[in-house]
Design an enzyme around this catalytic site. Structure first.
Site, PDB file in Angstrom:
ATOM      1  N   GLY A   1     131.302 -53.010  38.175  1.00 50.23           N
ATOM      2  CA  GLY A   1     132.286 -52.788  39.437  1.00 50.23           C
ATOM      3  C   GLY A   1     133.184 -53.761  39.389  1.00 50.23           C
ATOM      4  O   GLY A   1     134.560 -53.615  39.666  1.00 50.23           O
TER       5      GLY A   1
ATOM      6  N   SER B   1     132.206 -53.756  47.165  1.00 53.61           N
ATOM      7  CA  SER B   1     132.876 -55.116  46.758  1.00 53.61           C
ATOM      8  C   SER B   1     134.323 -54.572  46.364  1.00 53.61           C
ATOM      9  O   SER B   1     135.368 -55.295  46.511  1.00 53.61           O
ATOM     10  CB  SER B   1     132.212 -55.781  45.616  1.00 53.61           C
ATOM     11  OG  SER B   1     132.266 -54.675  44.502  1.00 53.61           O
TER      12      SER B   1
ATOM     13  N   HIS C   1     120.195 -44.095  43.723  1.00 60.59           N
ATOM     14  CA  HIS C   1     121.131 -44.906  42.908  1.00 60.59           C
ATOM     15  C   HIS C   1     120.206 -45.710  42.055  1.00 60.59           C
ATOM     16  O   HIS C   1     120.840 -46.947  41.965  1.00 60.59           O
ATOM     17  CB  HIS C   1     122.122 -45.578  43.724  1.00 60.59           C
ATOM     18  CG  HIS C   1     122.854 -44.471  44.782  1.00 60.59           C
ATOM     19  ND1 HIS C   1     122.339 -44.452  45.990  1.00 60.59           N
ATOM     20  CD2 HIS C   1     124.062 -44.150  44.568  1.00 60.59           C
ATOM     21  CE1 HIS C   1     123.343 -43.451  46.466  1.00 60.59           C
ATOM     22  NE2 HIS C   1     124.212 -43.150  45.538  1.00 60.59           N
TER      23      HIS C   1
HETATM   24  P1  ADP Z   1     127.725 -51.082  46.305  1.00 59.06           P
HETATM   25  O1  ADP Z   1     126.658 -52.071  47.168  1.00 59.06           O
HETATM   26  O2  ADP Z   1     128.619 -50.031  47.027  1.00 59.06           O
HETATM   27  O3  ADP Z   1     127.015 -50.866  45.068  1.00 59.06           O
HETATM   28  P2  ADP Z   1     128.724 -53.654  44.852  1.00 59.06           P
HETATM   29  O4  ADP Z   1     127.331 -53.432  44.227  1.00 59.06           O
HETATM   30  O5  ADP Z   1     129.657 -53.726  44.042  1.00 59.06           O
HETATM   31  O6  ADP Z   1     128.956 -52.583  45.742  1.00 59.06           O
HETATM   32  O7  ADP Z   1     128.904 -55.046  45.910  1.00 59.06           O
HETATM   33  C1  ADP Z   1     127.528 -55.240  46.592  1.00 59.06           C
HETATM   34  C2  ADP Z   1     128.043 -56.579  47.229  1.00 59.06           C
HETATM   35  O8  ADP Z   1     128.829 -56.200  48.557  1.00 59.06           O
HETATM   36  C3  ADP Z   1     126.700 -57.035  47.915  1.00 59.06           C
HETATM   37  O9  ADP Z   1     126.112 -58.229  47.274  1.00 59.06           O
HETATM   38  C4  ADP Z   1     127.463 -58.032  49.174  1.00 59.06           C
HETATM   39  O10 ADP Z   1     127.714 -59.365  49.024  1.00 59.06           O
HETATM   40  C5  ADP Z   1     128.466 -56.996  49.464  1.00 59.06           C
HETATM   41  N1  ADP Z   1     128.484 -56.469  50.696  1.00 59.06           N
HETATM   42  C6  ADP Z   1     127.853 -55.531  50.939  1.00 59.06           C
HETATM   43  N2  ADP Z   1     128.079 -54.929  52.480  1.00 59.06           N
HETATM   44  C7  ADP Z   1     128.859 -55.728  52.911  1.00 59.06           C
HETATM   45  C8  ADP Z   1     129.612 -56.143  54.134  1.00 59.06           C
HETATM   46  N3  ADP Z   1     129.276 -55.189  55.227  1.00 59.06           N
HETATM   47  N4  ADP Z   1     130.319 -57.051  54.247  1.00 59.06           N
HETATM   48  C9  ADP Z   1     130.827 -57.851  53.121  1.00 59.06           C
HETATM   49  N5  ADP Z   1     130.205 -57.833  51.909  1.00 59.06           N
HETATM   50  C10 ADP Z   1     129.260 -56.810  52.054  1.00 59.06           C
END
Ligand code: ADP
Ligand code: MG
Length: 573
Positions: free
Chosen positions: A404, A441, A217
């Site tokens: 996102g 998120s 990714h």
């Molecule tokens: P992805 O990781 O699916 O690409 P995003 O980039 O939109 O999603 O969001 C990333 C954010 O999600 C991280 O910076 C963190 O704050 C949050 N995050 C990741 N895993 C968790 C979790 N298990 N519980 C709470 N927040 C999380």
């Protein structure tokens, strides 16, 4: 860079349209969600795969007899939403039992689990196998934490063959689980990918170096190494995989040498000519190896080697016929009498994407305007910070956090435009955010808003006390579902102290209008302080060291959103 695109926001949807149009003999489109097998046979266990866009032909290219019955495709590098997953299942001619197979990423796990619960409540026997083949993403002994990359193609092939052979859901789940247990991948990047519409790539590969242990990714590799020859690279890839040879391995293995999107077939074949003798030296007999671009990462240059240690059952399934646009072998028998191409994909073909939650009543209450104004203020703040949040997410994640958040929030603002009581607006906004924002998120913000709505449902008066209790309830839900504790470097590091400060101040009689900015200032401070932490969850975990020194994007956006709401609530008690 990516040269061919219109509006970058529509890139993944246009990929899906193009694919469904070019391969209409194979697949039927499920608008804005994915595709289903146009020749799906009735009565079989359904194997449904999915993940973010930007990886073609993975995974929609693997839909057809002998492999997947459906694929759900999210936005570029973003997990599909629970709603999209649900729509794909409902577009199948029959789906009494479904095996979901997808890569182990927090956002995908959250959304597939939500869809699975919904389908189970409707009587579908749903199970899931998360692919964890990437040896670079967690140490041996912590296989369950590893992410899924190119080896997922082998797992999907084996799962699909088990289903095509008439296996019941238990058998298909077992075969897919065993294939995953015995599949390992190691990858290398030569140059990073660039999102459609962006000028600069996701990360830099320093001249004269390779990034070893890449993610698909746009996550950088886990370590850099000096540029090497094809023979040396072959040695590195084989060496990383044979380290984890199981004690009962027969030596026969399914092999995939995969290109990442901008690596020529000629180069891959040069590499294969070095890999084949090394496998032989290691006592490994490759069974119908595949060399080509199957699991890509937009225009990333790089490659990965996947190996599945076969036993007799897995070997039969690996060899079984398959007929999909991206992967063909032998001639699968499709019993035309049992096929229902006419209904596949049709039931929801023109249906609007439903948002979950109750229908909105016609009467607003006092909180409804505040919900709309709060969401609008959050959208404004996040839009201004979109690029910064994306860059922060590129440090150790996939760079999509800014995009996102704005996409999810825009959908939430639109969903709340309609009239309705506060709880209903919150639930509608949460469902829309989860669906359009997707990713980790999107799922957690969607849950936060929907849970606030649930908590406020029983209240006749929505005042500061009710609101702060609702946020506390919603934050607990986020922690329960995401399993993050304070210090794991996630959005919880901003949200949890915010809630504690808010409840504390309200308990002392401080009006909401004064308690909120105090609490959001603390959230901002704690979000910045995550810079010193190492991530223990989510996409950034495999690159924990790189993340140190940079704050967590989800914590920063959480603090931004909470701060943006303060002026809206300034006169509230
Ligand atoms: P992805 O990781 O699916 O690409 P995003 O980039 O939109 O999603 O969001 C990333 C954010 O999600 C991280 O910076 C963190 O704050 C949050 N995050 C990741 N895993 C968790 C979790 N298990 N519980 C709470 N927040 C999380
Ligand atoms: Mg991300």
């Amino acid at each position: 860079m990516t040269h061919i695109y219109n509006n970058p926001d529509n890139f993944a949807a246009e990929v899906l349209n193009g694919y469904a149009s070019a391969y209409a003999r194979y697949v039927s489109a499920v608008p804005a969600a994915g595709v289903v097998n146009a020749r799906a046979q009735r009565g079989l266990t359904r194997v449904v795969v999915g993940g973010g866009g930007g990886h073609f032909p993975w995974s929609a290219g693997f839909v057809g007899p002998g492999m997947a019955d459906g694929a759900v495709m999210g936005n570029v590098f973003t997990s599909p939403s629970a709603e999209q997953i649900y729509q794909v299942i409902r577009a199948l001619p029959d789906a009494a039992s479904v095996l979901f197979c997808y890569g182990n990423y927090a956002g995908d796990v959250l959304h597939f689990n939500m869809a699975q619960e919904r389908l189970r409540s409707e009587g579908v026997d749903c199970r899931s196998v998360q692919v964890t083949d990437d040896v670079a993403s967690a140490a041996s002994g912590s296989e369950g934490q590893r992410r899924g990359i190119a080896g997922s193609m082998i797992v999907y092939k084996i799962a699909g063959a088990a289903a095509a052979a008439g296996g019941d859901i238990g058998n298909v789940e077992r075969a897919a689980g065993r294939a995953n247990e015995r599949t390992r991948t190691f990858g290398v990047a030569f140059s990073a990918c660039t999102f459609p519409g962006r000028e600069k790539p996701h990360f830099d590969v320093a001249p004269g170096t390779f990034e070893l242990g890449l993610g698909i990714h746009g996550e950088p590799g886990v370590r850099s190494a000096a540029r090497m020859s094809a023979a040396e690279l072959a040695g590195t890839l084989v060496g990383e995989l044979v380290k984890e040879r199981p004690s009962d391995a027969s030596g026969r293995a399914a092999i995939l040498l995969n290109g990442l999107g901008a690596t020529s077939q000629d180069e891959l074949l040069v590499l294969w000519s070095g890999i084949a003798p090394l496998l032989k030296d290691a006592g490994i007999d490759p069974v119908l190896p595949e060399v080509g671009e199957y699991v890509t990462s937009l225009d990333m240059a790089g490659c990965s080697l996947s190996l599945c240690w076969l036993d007799d059952e897995l070997e039969d399934l690996w060899l079984a016929p398959v007929d999909t646009p991206a992967f063909r072998r032998g001639s699968p028998v499709v019993a035309s009498a049992e096929t229902d191409a006419s209904s596949a994909g049709k039931p929801v073909a023109n249906a609007p994407r439903a948002t979950k939650g109750p229908s909105v009543s016609s009467s607003d209450d006092a909180g409804s305007d505040a919900v709309r104004a709060s969401l609008a203020a959050m959208l404004d703040a996040v839009t201004k910070a979109e690029a910064m949040l994306g860059e922060m997410d590129s440090v150790a994640g996939d760079g999509d956090h800014g995009v996102g958040m704005t996409r999810g929030l825009r959908a939430a603002v639109d969903a709340a435009r309609t009239s309705g009581r506060t709880p209903e607006l919150l639930r509608a906004a949460g469902a829309a955010w989860s669906d359009r924002g997707a990713g980790t998120s999107g799922a957690l913000w969607g849950l936060l808003l929907s849970s606030m709505g649930d908590a406020l449902d029983a209240k006749t008066v929505i005042d500061g006390a009710a609101l702060s209790k609702a946020i506390a309830h919603a934050a607990r839900q986020v922690q329960q579902v995401g399993k993050a504790e304070i210090g794991d470097k996630t959005m919880v590091d901003a949200l949890a102290p915010f809630v504690e400060s808010l409840l504390d101040a309200m308990g002392k009689g401080t009006p909401l209008g004064a308690a909120w900015p105090q609490a959001s200032a603390l959230a901002t401070e704690r979000a910045q302080a995550t810079a010193s932490l190492r991530p223990r969850l989510g996409r950034a975990r495999p690159l924990a060291e790189r993340s140190v020194g940079s704050p967590d994007p989800g914590a920063v956006s959480m603090a931004l959103c909470l701060s943006a709401v303060a002026p809206v609530l300034k006169d509230c008690n």
